[in-house]
Structure formats: structure tokens, C-alpha cells
Design a protein around this motif. Structure first.
Motif, PDB file in Angstrom:
ATOM      1  N   GLN A 288       0.676  -1.133   0.000  1.00  0.00           N
ATOM      2  CA  GLN A 288       0.001  -0.003  -0.175  1.00  0.00           C
ATOM      3  C   GLN A 288       0.861   1.288  -0.162  1.00  0.00           C
ATOM      4  N   THR A 289       1.954   1.093   0.642  1.00  0.00           N
ATOM      5  CA  THR A 289       3.101   2.110   0.553  1.00  0.00           C
ATOM      6  C   THR A 289       4.113   2.202  -0.189  1.00  0.00           C
ATOM      7  N   SER A 290       4.191   1.003  -0.930  1.00  0.00           N
ATOM      8  CA  SER A 290       5.333   0.944  -1.680  1.00  0.00           C
ATOM      9  C   SER A 290       5.856   1.781  -2.924  1.00  0.00           C
ATOM     10  N   LEU A 291       4.751   2.521  -3.433  1.00  0.00           N
ATOM     11  CA  LEU A 291       5.222   3.475  -4.359  1.00  0.00           C
ATOM     12  C   LEU A 291       6.247   4.817  -3.882  1.00  0.00           C
ATOM     13  N   ILE A 292       6.367   4.827  -2.421  1.00  0.00           N
ATOM     14  CA  ILE A 292       7.072   5.922  -1.955  1.00  0.00           C
ATOM     15  C   ILE A 292       8.514   6.049  -2.243  1.00  0.00           C
ATOM     16  N   PRO A 293       9.181   4.797  -2.117  1.00  0.00           N
ATOM     17  CA  PRO A 293      10.658   4.857  -2.731  1.00  0.00           C
ATOM     18  C   PRO A 293      10.504   5.308  -4.150  1.00  0.00           C
ATOM     19  N   PHE A 294       9.556   5.016  -5.073  1.00  0.00           N
ATOM     20  CA  PHE A 294       9.720   5.385  -6.569  1.00  0.00           C
ATOM     21  C   PHE A 294       9.634   6.903  -6.326  1.00  0.00           C
ATOM     22  N   PHE A 295       8.548   7.531  -5.760  1.00  0.00           N
ATOM     23  CA  PHE A 295       8.532   8.802  -5.868  1.00  0.00           C
ATOM     24  C   PHE A 295       9.704   9.679  -5.104  1.00  0.00           C
ATOM     25  N   LEU A 296      10.076   8.880  -4.280  1.00  0.00           N
ATOM     26  CA  LEU A 296      11.282   9.470  -3.540  1.00  0.00           C
ATOM     27  C   LEU A 296      12.461   9.803  -4.622  1.00  0.00           C
ATOM     28  N   LYS A 297      12.603   8.899  -5.263  1.00  0.00           N
ATOM     29  CA  LYS A 297      13.858   8.755  -6.302  1.00  0.00           C
ATOM     30  C   LYS A 297      13.595   9.688  -7.513  1.00  0.00           C
ATOM     31  N   CYS A 298      12.257   9.200  -8.122  1.00  0.00           N
ATOM     32  CA  CYS A 298      11.755  10.312  -9.207  1.00  0.00           C
ATOM     33  C   CYS A 298      11.346  11.405  -9.196  1.00  0.00           C
ATOM     34  N   TRP A 299      10.231  11.524  -8.732  1.00  0.00           N
ATOM     35  CA  TRP A 299       9.329  13.024  -8.449  1.00  0.00           C
ATOM     36  C   TRP A 299      10.064  13.890  -7.419  1.00  0.00           C
ATOM     37  N   ALA A 300      10.203  13.150  -6.306  1.00  0.00           N
ATOM     38  CA  ALA A 300      11.021  14.007  -5.326  1.00  0.00           C
ATOM     39  C   ALA A 300      12.461  14.290  -5.582  1.00  0.00           C
ATOM     40  N   TRP A 301      12.868  13.699  -6.501  1.00  0.00           N
ATOM     41  CA  TRP A 301      14.460  13.912  -6.951  1.00  0.00           C
ATOM     42  C   TRP A 301      14.530  15.541  -7.213  1.00  0.00           C
ATOM     43  N   GLU A 302      13.288  15.964  -8.049  1.00  0.00           N
ATOM     44  CA  GLU A 302      13.521  17.108  -8.396  1.00  0.00           C
ATOM     45  C   GLU A 302      13.457  18.275  -7.153  1.00  0.00           C
ATOM     46  N   GLN A 303      13.155  17.790  -5.951  1.00  0.00           N
ATOM     47  CA  GLN A 303      12.828  18.590  -4.989  1.00  0.00           C
ATOM     48  C   GLN A 303      14.004  18.410  -4.133  1.00  0.00           C
TER      49      GLN A 303
ATOM     50  N   PHE B  34      14.041  16.562  -0.433  1.00  0.00           N
ATOM     51  CA  PHE B  34      14.081  15.212  -0.236  1.00  0.00           C
ATOM     52  C   PHE B  34      15.598  14.662  -0.303  1.00  0.00           C
ATOM     53  N   ARG B  35      16.364  15.348  -0.689  1.00  0.00           N
ATOM     54  CA  ARG B  35      17.510  14.612  -1.415  1.00  0.00           C
ATOM     55  C   ARG B  35      18.138  13.782  -0.577  1.00  0.00           C
ATOM     56  N   ASP B  36      18.228  13.871   0.781  1.00  0.00           N
ATOM     57  CA  ASP B  36      18.956  12.920   1.832  1.00  0.00           C
ATOM     58  C   ASP B  36      18.046  12.140   2.369  1.00  0.00           C
ATOM     59  N   THR B  37      16.704  12.097   1.926  1.00  0.00           N
ATOM     60  CA  THR B  37      15.878  11.076   2.638  1.00  0.00           C
ATOM     61  C   THR B  37      15.873   9.825   2.070  1.00  0.00           C
ATOM     62  N   ALA B  38      16.059   8.764   2.785  1.00  0.00           N
ATOM     63  CA  ALA B  38      16.320   7.179   2.005  1.00  0.00           C
ATOM     64  C   ALA B  38      15.007   6.519   2.448  1.00  0.00           C
ATOM     65  N   SER B  39      14.723   5.234   1.936  1.00  0.00           N
ATOM     66  CA  SER B  39      13.647   4.537   2.154  1.00  0.00           C
ATOM     67  C   SER B  39      14.019   3.327   2.422  1.00  0.00           C
ATOM     68  N   LEU B  40      13.032   2.590   3.565  1.00  0.00           N
ATOM     69  CA  LEU B  40      13.237   1.323   3.866  1.00  0.00           C
ATOM     70  C   LEU B  40      11.905   0.646   3.521  1.00  0.00           C
ATOM     71  N   MET B  41      11.806  -0.433   2.711  1.00  0.00           N
ATOM     72  CA  MET B  41      10.694  -0.976   2.423  1.00  0.00           C
ATOM     73  C   MET B  41      10.561  -2.217   3.208  1.00  0.00           C
ATOM     74  N   SER B  42       9.618  -2.318   4.080  1.00  0.00           N
ATOM     75  CA  SER B  42       9.116  -3.482   4.757  1.00  0.00           C
ATOM     76  C   SER B  42       8.250  -4.418   4.301  1.00  0.00           C
ATOM     77  N   ILE B  43       8.583  -5.661   4.047  1.00  0.00           N
ATOM     78  CA  ILE B  43       7.782  -6.565   3.765  1.00  0.00           C
ATOM     79  C   ILE B  43       7.103  -7.710   4.818  1.00  0.00           C
ATOM     80  N   HIS B  44       5.877  -7.074   4.933  1.00  0.00           N
ATOM     81  CA  HIS B  44       5.139  -7.727   6.053  1.00  0.00           C
ATOM     82  C   HIS B  44       4.425  -9.296   5.702  1.00  0.00           C
ATOM     83  N   ASN B  45       4.187  -9.388   4.294  1.00  0.00           N
ATOM     84  CA  ASN B  45       3.779 -10.368   3.783  1.00  0.00           C
ATOM     85  C   ASN B  45       3.687 -10.281   2.227  1.00  0.00           C
TER      86      ASN B  45
END
Ligand code: ADP
Length: 487
Positions: free
Chosen positions: A141-156, A159-170
Motif C-alpha cells: 500500500q505504501t510501496s510507491l514511496i521509494p519510487f516517488f522519492l527517487k523520481c518525482w521528489a528527486w526534483e525537490q 528530499f535529497r537526503d531522505t532514504a527509504s526502507l521497504m518493509s515486507i510484512h507479507n
């Protein structure tokens, strides 16, 4: 660290399963440890009903999605532990109950709902000038955030130093959506390829996160290994293998304030490892609840959980006739697959003194079953972490589990010689194997009461606190930050 945890559910606000327990408790524990933590959730109907009068912190918030701009509101609550919780209010998407499906089928617009939620989270923190070191995303449900951070938000720059951790619960839930959603998400043609989001002619949102996230975590060391090959990888094992060095398995802790037999307000009488007297009162109440003739000698085997293929209830179905010929009782609480619901709901009609079923979601009954049962059955096909086996051990209720995922990491099989162990563990996914384990548990109950008591005490003494997990998450966050900064 400045941490943002994004989830579709979290206790105490809304929960449908382990994800809710873990997201809420982890946020709180990290905050208690001194991190600056913000948790963001959709403002689901259930939250609205129980938490109103929240402070509106952004209104309206404009969220550009594809060719449109959507307007929502952001609400805020500061918890006593200084945890900041933000809610994205968009009634067309989130003023619903249940939160993912209508009881039978998933909502057809789930992809749209959670793509919007993921984007809105970033827009909200940008506006509020919350600049996290890490965004911890949870499940598809929240797994698009890493993409947004690296692509869309890259322009901003923000968020340049904000990293993402994707947790897989299932990994059984990956967010397969129609390819037509690509423009709404903002995916370019080059991102809709097999390496990134494309799968089986559609989009697989979790798969995309395996490409973009700086770190990947899952909820137990055994599960972290199981997902690297099939069938555990649910088709994603090649993509997980590619990230093998960035995947860490961190065993969930449990919320010891909610799950503690010494303080549990749902129990007729509390108890602890030194004095189990109160457990008898719980067993009595459980028998009354299911209208069984009272017998303290007959062991009760409890089951609580989602009624889904994953949970291995078909194994139980496969050996039910035989085990119900034995001197035991079975109590079942769960909901989910309508076929399984009907099967287990019909059982007490045939075995009124032996089987009790409650179909639905009821936290107080879950606590009573954990406390009032003598054994707890989890024959899961796969179990990323599993929480109920840990609850049951702390409640002196001996688990009978299959050796998969977190069940394998938390339950130590009974050793018939030394009497060491905390439960009964079987390997093969076969009804016969479950039956044998239940038979062994029953034999121990009736013929080796001292060994049974030792199992109980051993389980009650185990440490399932969050301390170790928090340290491991801190390590994983640091790795993610290093990776992002060198990107
Ligand atoms: P999963 O996340 O796969 O559903 P877990 O064992 O990790 O399984 O977590 C399930 C959580 O949901 C536990 O806290 C359990 O007590 C709770 N739960 C599941 N089904 C029910 C139900 N029908 N009523 C009350 N609580 C439930």
C-alpha cells in the motif's frame, strides 16, 4: 534520527492483522527511544469514529496525480509519548469499512486509493517541512514511496537526503493493479518494464519498491531466506535475489503493554509465570463463553487469525475428524475467506461440546482465547513473522506450529529427552504432520504433566520485547541512509 513511518493501518487506530500491530508499536517504541517519529495513516472510517476533533494542520492539501490535482486535508494528533500521528483525510477513498475490501472482494480502486495516499504523504511532509532521514514504508500500500522519492521528489531538493526502507510484512499481497493506472501514478514508459513495475501485463507496486527502495526489510530471519526462492517469493524471488545484500530479516517484537497476562484487562483474572492460578479462571470463562460442559482436565486448543489459505486451516480440515475423536476441545476465532468461515461456523453444530467458533474480529475474545486455552495451533503454509504464537507463549499457552518463517524463529521444539523447548513444531505441510503434533501435545498434556508445565514456563520466560528489533532497525536505517547519500 528523524523517522517517518507510513502504513495503511496501525494500532491503536485501526488494525486488520499483524501489520497494524507492528507499525503502531514500532513507531511508539522508536519515539520512546528518543527518535523524532511521525506516523502517517489514511483517515479510515474506523479512525474517524474513534478519534475525532483532531487538529487540522493542512487544508486543503493539493496532491498532483497524473493530469489531475486532488484535494485532501491533513489532521494531526500528538500521542503522550511524543509520537506525531498525521492522517490523510480523503473521504471518497478512506471513509469505508472494512478498509481493504467489502467483506468478499477487494475494492476495485485499491491501487488508486493507495497510490494517492503514498503521494499525499510526501506532499504533506513537504508542506509541513518535516524532513525525515528515513521513510519506513510498510507493504504494497505504501510501496510507491521509494519510487516517488527517487523520481518525482528527486526534483525537490528537500528530499535529497531522505532514504527509504521497504518493509515486507507479507509477500502474498503485492498490489497487482491495472497497467492503465501508470499515468495516474506518474510512471513513465521506461519504468513500466519488467525490471521495475511491470508484471503479467499489469503493474506490481511492491515489485517496483524492490527496484527503488534503499533497503528492504522483512519480519523474520527465516522469512528473509524463504522469499529468495519459490514458492516463498511469490514470483518475485529473482528481484529479491538481486537485492539480497540489502535485505534484512528483523523479528517483530510484541506490544507487552497490550499482551501481558499479569495486567490484561480483558481477563477475568490475571496471572504470571510464578502463579498461574488466574489462568484457570480464564479457561473456565472460555468454556462458559462457548457453552461447553465444564472440564478443567480436557485441554483446549485455540486458534485466532485471518481465515486465509496462508494460515494452513486446510491441514486442520484434513485431520479434523480424527483429532475430534480425541479428548480435546477446539476454539476458533477468525474471519476472512467465506468458505472457511462457513466450514468452521458449521462445526459446533456437529460437535457442540467440542468445538466453539466465533466468526468475526473481536480483540477481547482473542485475549481470552490466548489466556484460556492450553495449546495454540498455527499450522501456517507460510508465516512472515506471526504474533499469535508469541502471545500464546507469554500467556502460558503452548503453541503447535509449522516450522516456517517467524514460527521457526520463535518456537523451540519440545525435546522429549531434556524436556527443553517452548512448543511443538512440525515440518511438512501435511495434515498427517499436524495431526501427529497435536497427538504429541495431547500425550504430553495427559501423560507428562510436569513436562507440559515446563513448556509453559519456558515460553512465559521468553523475551519478545522490541529492544533487539529496534537496534536492528536503527542499523538498517543507517545503511539505507548511506546508500541513498551515495546514490
Ligand atoms: P497476520 O498479520 O498474518 O494476520 P499475525 O499473527 O502476524 O497474522 O497477526 C494477527 C494479529 O491480528 C494478532 O494480533 C491477532 O490477535 C489479530 N487477529 C487476527 N484475527 C483476529 C480476529 N478475528 N479477532 C481478533 N484479533 C484477530
Amino acid at each position: 534520527m528523524n523517522l517517518l513511518i507510513v502504513s495503511s493501518e496501525a494500532v491503536p487506530f485501526v488494525k486488520t492483522g499483524g501489520l497494524g500491530d507492528v507499525a503502531g508499536t514500532l513507531a511508539l517504541e522508536l519515539s520512546r527511544k528518543g527518535h523524532q517519529v511521525t506516523l502517517i495513516l489514511p483517515y479510515h472510517r474506523e479512525i474517524k469514529e474513534n478519534f475525532d476533533n483532531l487538529k487540522v494542520v493542512i487544508s486543503p492539501l493539493s496532491v498532483p496525480m497524473g493530469n489531475t490535482t486532488m484535494q485532501c486535508q491533513v489532521l494531526e494528533l500528538i500521542s503522550p509519548d511524543n509520537l506525531r500521528v498525521l492522517f490523510i483525510e480523503y473521504n471518497d477513498f478512506f471513509d469505508r469499512h472494512p478498509i481493504y475490501d467489502d467483506g468478499d472482494n477487494e475494492y476495485p480502486d485499491n491501487g488508486t486509493r493507495f497510490a494517492f495516499f503514498s503521494k499525499a504523504c510526501l506532499d504533506a511532509i513537504l508542506q509541513l517541512q518535516i524532513k525525515p532521514d528515513i521513510i519506513h514504508c510498510n507493504d504494497w500500500q505504501t510501496s510507491l514511496i521509494p519510487f516517488f522519492l527517487k523520481c518525482w521528489a528527486w526534483e525537490q531538493d528537500f528530499f535529497r537526503d531522505t532514504a527509504s526502507l521497504m518493509s515486507i510484512h507479507n509477500l502474498g499481497y503485492q498490489g497487482m493493479v491495472d497497467i492503465g493506472l501508470a499515468p495516474f501514478i506518474g510512471l513513465k514508459e521506461k519504468q513500466v518494464r519488467q525490471d521495475e513495475f511491470e508484471a503479467l501485463g499489469g503493474l506490481n507496486l511492491l515489485k517496483g519498491a524492490l527496484f527503488y527502495a534503499d533497503q528492504v526489510a522483512t519480519v523474520s530471519p527465516t522469512y528473509a531466506r524463504e522469499i529468495l526462492s519459490e514458492p516463498g517469493g511469490w514470483g518475485l524471488s529473482p528481484y529479491l535475489q538481486r537485492r539480497q545484500n540489502d535485505i534484512i530479516g528483523i523479528l517483530n517484537g510484541i506490544d507487552l503493554e497490550e499482551w501481558n497476562p499479569a495486567t490484561d484487562p480483558y481477563l477475568p483474572q490475571t496471572y504470571n509465570r510464578e502463579n498461574l492460578e488466574g489462568k484457570r479462571a480464564c479457561k473456565l470463562k472460555l468454556q462458559e463463553y462457548f457453552k461447553f460442559p465444564i472440564s478443567m482436565e480436557t485441554p483446549i486448543f485455540g486458534i485466532v487469525g485471518r481465515m486465509a489459505d496462508q494460515k494452513g486451516l486446510d491441514l486442520l480440515q484434513g485431520c479434523l475428524e480424527e483429532i475430534l475423536g480425541w479428548e480435546l476441545r477446539l476454539v476458533i476465532l477468525g474471519s476472512g475467506d467465506p468458505k472457511l468461515e462457513k466450514f468452521f461456523q458449521d462445526l459446533p453444530k456437529k460437535y457442540p461440546t467440542k468445538v466453539g467458533t466465533y466468526v468475526g474480529f473481536q480483540s477481547n475474545l482473542a485475549h481470552l482465547i490466548e489466556a484460556g486455552s492450553d495449546f495454540f495451533i498455527m499450522p501456517s503454509l507460510y508465516e512472515p513473522c506471526g504474533l499469535n504464537q508469541m502471545y500464546s507463549m507469554l500467556y502460558g499457552t503452548v503453541p503447535v506450529v509449522r516450522a516456517t518463517g517467524g514460527l521457526n524463529d520463535t518456537v523451540q521444539n519440545f525435546d522429549p529427552i531434556s524436556h527443553e523447548g517452548t512448543g511443538f513444531v512440525f515440518q511438512d505441510y501435511r495434515a498427517e504432520a499436524l495431526k501427529d503434533s497435536i497427538g504429541w501435545a495431547l500425550d504430553t498434556w495427559y501423560n507428562q504433566p510436569k513436562a507440559y508445565k515446563k513448556l509453559q514456563k519456558e515460553g512465559m520466560g521468553r523475551d519478545f520485547s522490541w529492544d533487539k528489533a529496534i537496534n536492528e532497525y536503527e542499523g538498517a536505517y543507517k545503511k539505507a541512509i548511506t546508500r541513498k547519500r551515495s546514490w
